[in-house]
Design an enzyme around this catalytic site. Sequence first.
Site, PDB file in Angstrom:
ATOM      1  N   HIS A   1       7.652   8.837  77.871  1.00 52.95           N
ATOM      2  CA  HIS A   1       7.244  10.489  77.418  1.00 52.95           C
ATOM      3  C   HIS A   1       7.948  11.574  76.729  1.00 52.95           C
ATOM      4  O   HIS A   1       8.379  12.084  75.898  1.00 52.95           O
ATOM      5  CB  HIS A   1       6.293  11.218  78.644  1.00 52.95           C
TER       6      HIS A   1
ATOM      7  N   LYS B 205      -9.165  13.014  86.824  1.00 55.38           N
ATOM      8  CA  LYS B 205      -8.930  12.250  87.150  1.00 55.38           C
ATOM      9  C   LYS B 205      -8.265  12.067  88.277  1.00 55.38           C
ATOM     10  O   LYS B 205      -7.526  13.739  89.042  1.00 55.38           O
ATOM     11  CB  LYS B 205      -7.390  11.658  86.379  1.00 55.38           C
TER      12      LYS B 205
ATOM     13  N   ARG C  59       1.128   3.287  72.208  1.00 54.96           N
ATOM     14  CA  ARG C  59       1.782   2.225  72.621  1.00 54.96           C
ATOM     15  C   ARG C  59       1.354   0.595  72.202  1.00 54.96           C
ATOM     16  O   ARG C  59       2.013  -0.236  71.860  1.00 54.96           O
ATOM     17  CB  ARG C  59       1.967   2.074  74.655  1.00 54.96           C
TER      18      ARG C  59
ATOM     19  N   SER D  43       2.133   6.547  82.774  1.00 60.07           N
ATOM     20  CA  SER D  43       2.599   6.703  84.445  1.00 60.07           C
ATOM     21  C   SER D  43       1.559   6.603  85.166  1.00 60.07           C
ATOM     22  O   SER D  43       2.036   5.899  86.149  1.00 60.07           O
ATOM     23  CB  SER D  43       1.410   7.894  83.676  1.00 60.07           C
TER      24      SER D  43
END
Length: 162
Positions: A17, A41, A90, A128
């Site tokens: 990040h 979440k 990614r 993460s």
Amino acid sequence: MKIAIYPGTFDPVTNGHYDLIKRAACMFEKLVIGVAESPSKATLFSLDERVALLRETCYELPNVSVEGFSGLLVDFATEQNASILVRGLRTTMDFEYEFGLTTMYRRLKPELESLFLTPSEEFAFLSSTLVREVAIHGGEIEQFVPGCVHQAVVAKVKAFKN
């Protein structure tokens, strides 16, 4: 003034990040890191904690600000007078997910553009979720997160286990 937003949950913020933040900060006059509340979440850190960790991480970047938000990203972008969303990609799975989001954002706010950045090779695998999993299972995460984040994750995991 070109204002961009780099949104995310950042639970926790990783070196991947931070790599994207530094690179995006060079592209825009102002970069707002939008830390999403993400009530759906189960986060390790509260919204306030994630905002504080990002502020500490980005303190050397004068054109970067960090703000928490809840609700629609397009509404937050309007509040911040931002015209560009910065998103990291990614994998091809990220692309498919982001493509769907971008299409929805265009329907909701046509003037909001999305800019996709790929991570530096050394961070391409990093997420993460992986960092949290490694930390929860006792693995060392220091190489994957900024120093202040490392300390906070270790403390949070230790408190969680007690």
